[in-house]
Design an enzyme around this catalytic site. Structure first.
Site, PDB file in Angstrom:
ATOM      1  N   GLU A 264      11.516  -9.162 -19.175  1.00 47.60           N
ATOM      2  CA  GLU A 264      12.518  -9.660 -20.126  1.00 47.60           C
ATOM      3  C   GLU A 264      13.836  -9.152 -19.599  1.00 47.60           C
ATOM      4  O   GLU A 264      14.056  -7.945 -19.566  1.00 47.60           O
ATOM      5  CB  GLU A 264      12.316  -9.008 -21.502  1.00 47.60           C
ATOM      6  CG  GLU A 264      11.026  -9.328 -22.184  1.00 47.60           C
ATOM      7  CD  GLU A 264      10.928 -10.778 -22.512  1.00 47.60           C
ATOM      8  OE1 GLU A 264      11.973 -11.425 -22.696  1.00 47.60           O
ATOM      9  OE2 GLU A 264       9.809 -11.275 -22.563  1.00 47.60           O
ATOM     10  N   CYS A 298      20.492  -8.477 -25.512  1.00 48.10           N
ATOM     11  CA  CYS A 298      20.302  -9.459 -24.436  1.00 48.10           C
ATOM     12  C   CYS A 298      20.461 -10.869 -24.997  1.00 48.10           C
ATOM     13  O   CYS A 298      20.641 -11.811 -24.234  1.00 48.10           O
ATOM     14  CB  CYS A 298      19.014  -9.252 -23.670  1.00 48.10           C
ATOM     15  SG  CYS A 298      17.603  -8.979 -24.675  1.00 48.10           S
TER      16      CYS A 298
HETATM   17  C1  UN1 Z   1      17.758  -7.793 -27.467  1.00 47.34           C
HETATM   18  O1  UN1 Z   1      18.552  -8.701 -27.575  1.00 47.34           O
HETATM   19  O2  UN1 Z   1      17.904  -6.961 -26.555  1.00 47.34           O
HETATM   20  O3  UN1 Z   1      16.620 -11.151 -31.699  1.00 47.34           O
HETATM   21  C2  UN1 Z   1      16.651  -7.677 -28.452  1.00 47.34           C
HETATM   22  C3  UN1 Z   1      17.249 -10.116 -31.933  1.00 47.34           C
HETATM   23  C4  UN1 Z   1      16.490  -8.822 -32.100  1.00 47.34           C
HETATM   24  C5  UN1 Z   1      16.016  -8.293 -30.791  1.00 47.34           C
HETATM   25  C6  UN1 Z   1      17.047  -8.337 -29.722  1.00 47.34           C
HETATM   26  N1  UN1 Z   1      15.373  -9.048 -32.967  1.00 47.34           N
HETATM   27  O4  UN1 Z   1      18.451 -10.111 -32.044  1.00 47.34           O
END
Ligand code: UN1
Length: 511
Positions: A264, A298
């Protein structure tokens, strides 16, 4: 020079003094060296310290995980799920303490600390639920007396490498489906947030995982992380982090034929605001996508792609809302944006801002570091907002800034919006704001992403959905709900109930 408060020194079971947990024992690393984890909102506050592990620690952890595997794999799914359920109860008990620790160690505001802790709880509950779901399929054969099955079997020893921005939820996305499926794990958490990871392991020990089933080894990515991912007796690597490191992990893992890697990685996500968008949704969707977690998800959107028919009005309202953002120590309830994680994060933010200006950005909010008063001890920055016409190959419109850096990009119609959206090597999260079902359907089918949203921000995924991306955002093996595919083999198993052999495909059984 900062010092550790006396009440935070002590045995391995104090939350601030992290230790490795290997084969059911809390221990220092073989090197004896330790490193500090500081609060990014106040770098003179040491949240805790953790062991600096070396290859010998990895060796020991892999050996422990391997030795524990056969017994754990033959424990029933239901029993394994019960231990996860114990763990869920403990998370419920400690939710507020966990939330505050998350905020202190990674800087995100307390509302986000709580969301991380709740996402952690949901992940453990979800994984526990898997223990009572089917673990395969029964399929009929061409021969009536034959029953065919597909069964899920655990792969073995699973290395989990997790980032700091979701210091509790992401390690659990990686570890909990893995454990319920019967694998044993070794976690190498981010060196920015070892205390959060240590806290999780204290709860997991209390939940009753047998020795060797769960192991944690702290340390740097280049040393501990690299040795773990390269270890020949690791069957699966679950990596969440940057594209550069993820690619390296994949390349190194290719040395072993049996090793499987799920990655990821980053994203250059966007909110697409179409000409018929409801601005009461489009504006907060943009602000939340760009600035929650100070742009360090991310799934953060560094790009807001807006139809030129409404871009001026959108821009005005977006800036009004941005100007209301409160920046500060996340433990204050009304703070919206905490600090960036570290100095390198601030440098990256500045580099991306400077590059955007060099590429012709019309700067709308100049951003920059906050250094006065209470801000002086933390890595605080302001939102950087600019408008830029699309040109193919523009660095600032294609590369992830991992900070509150956002471009408003005018486009003409839905097709151009999607073309602009797709012009990046990443493909993680996309949100489209429209009232027109034909338009969102076009975007759904032509944009490249792993997580798509309509009339929502590009952030906020729930654990019962697969979490992952395409292109440079991931190699097609999502986390959370999607993880079970990566940590199990689906084996084919066929049983003959007749007293003779009758072959499929009309194959003769005559000898
Ligand atoms: C990440 O963006 O690093 O979807 C994880 C989201 C969170 C997880 C993000 N549940 O914004």
């Amino acid at each position: 020079m900062a010092t550790l408060a006396p009440e935070t020194k002590g045995s391995g079971f104090e939350p601030t003094y992290a230790l490795n947990f290997v084969n059911g024992e809390w221990k220092e690393s073989a090197s004896g060296a330790r490193f500090e984890s500081v609060n990014p909102a106040n770098v003179s506050e040491i949240v805790g310290t953790a062991p600096e592990s070396v290859a010998a620690d990895i060796e020991e952890a892999v050996r422990a995980a391997r030795a524990a595997f056969p017994k754990w794999a033959s424990t029933s799914w239901v029993r394994r799920a019960e231990i996860l359920d114990n763990f869920a109860q403990l998370i419920k008990r400690d939710l507020e303490a966990m939330s505050r620790l998350i905020t202190r160690e990674c800087g995100k505001p307390i509302n986000e600390g709580r969301a991380d802790a709740i996402e952690s709880l949901h992940m453990v509950q979800f994984a526990a639920g898997l223990g009572r779901l089917p673990i395969g399929d029964c399929i009929s054969s061409e021969i009536p007396e034959k029953d065919a099955y597909i069964r899920r079997k655990p792969k073995g020893v699973v290395a989990c490498v997790s980032p700091w921005n979701f210091p509790m939820a992401i390690p659990l996305w990686e570890m909990t489906p893995t454990l319920v499926a019967g694998n044993t794990v070794i976690l190498k958490p981010s060196e920015e947030t070892p205390i959060c990871a240590n806290y999780l392991f204290r709860l997991m020990e209390e939940a009753g995982f047998p020795k060797g089933v769960i192991n944690i080894v702290h340390g740097k990515g280049e040393t501990a992380g690299d040795a773990l991912c390269r270890h020949p007796d690791v069957d699966v690597v679950l990596f969440t982090g940057s594209y550069q490191v993820g690619k390296l992990v994949q390349r190194n893992a290719a040395a072993e034929a049996h090793k499987f890697v799920a990655t990821e990685m980053g994203g250059k996500n966007a909110v697409l605001v179409l000409d018929d968008a409801d601005l009461n949704i489009a504006v907060p969707a943009g602000v939340l996508s760009a600035f929650k977690t100070s742009g360090q998800r991310c799934v953060t959107s560094n790009r807001i792609i807006v139809d030129k028919k409404i871009v001026d009005e959108y821009q005005k309202r977006f800036l009004d809302m941005t100007d209301r953002i409160r920046i500060g120590n996340g433990l204050q309830e009304d703070v919206f944006m905490g600090p960036l994680i570290n100095k390198e994060g601030v440098e990256k933010y500045k580099r991306h801002n400077a590059k955007a200006i060099e590429e012709g950005a019309v700067v709308l909010r100049e951003g920059g570091e906050l250094t006065d008063g209470d801000y002086a001890n933390g890595h605080f920055v302001k939102p950087f907002v600019y408008r830029m016409d699309y040109r193919p190959g523009t660095f600032s419109l294609r590369e992830e800034a991992f900070s509150p850096h956002v471009a408003i990009i005018p486009v003409d119609g839905v097709e151009e919006a999607v073309r602009v959206y797709n012009d990046t090597d990443y493909g993680l999260a996309m949100a489209v704001i429209t009232e027109d079902y034909r338009k969102w359907r076009y975007v759904r089918d032509h944009a490249e992403y792993g997580l798509g949203y309509v009339n929502l921000p590009s952030i906020g995924a729930e654990v019962h959905l697969p979490f992952g991306g395409v292109k440079n955002s991931g190699n097609g093996h999502p986390s959370a709900e999607g993880l079970i595919e990566s940590v199990t083999h689906r084996v084919a198993f066929t049983v003959n109930h007749a007293r003779e052999i009758v072959m499929a495909q009309g194959l003769s059984a005559k000898v």
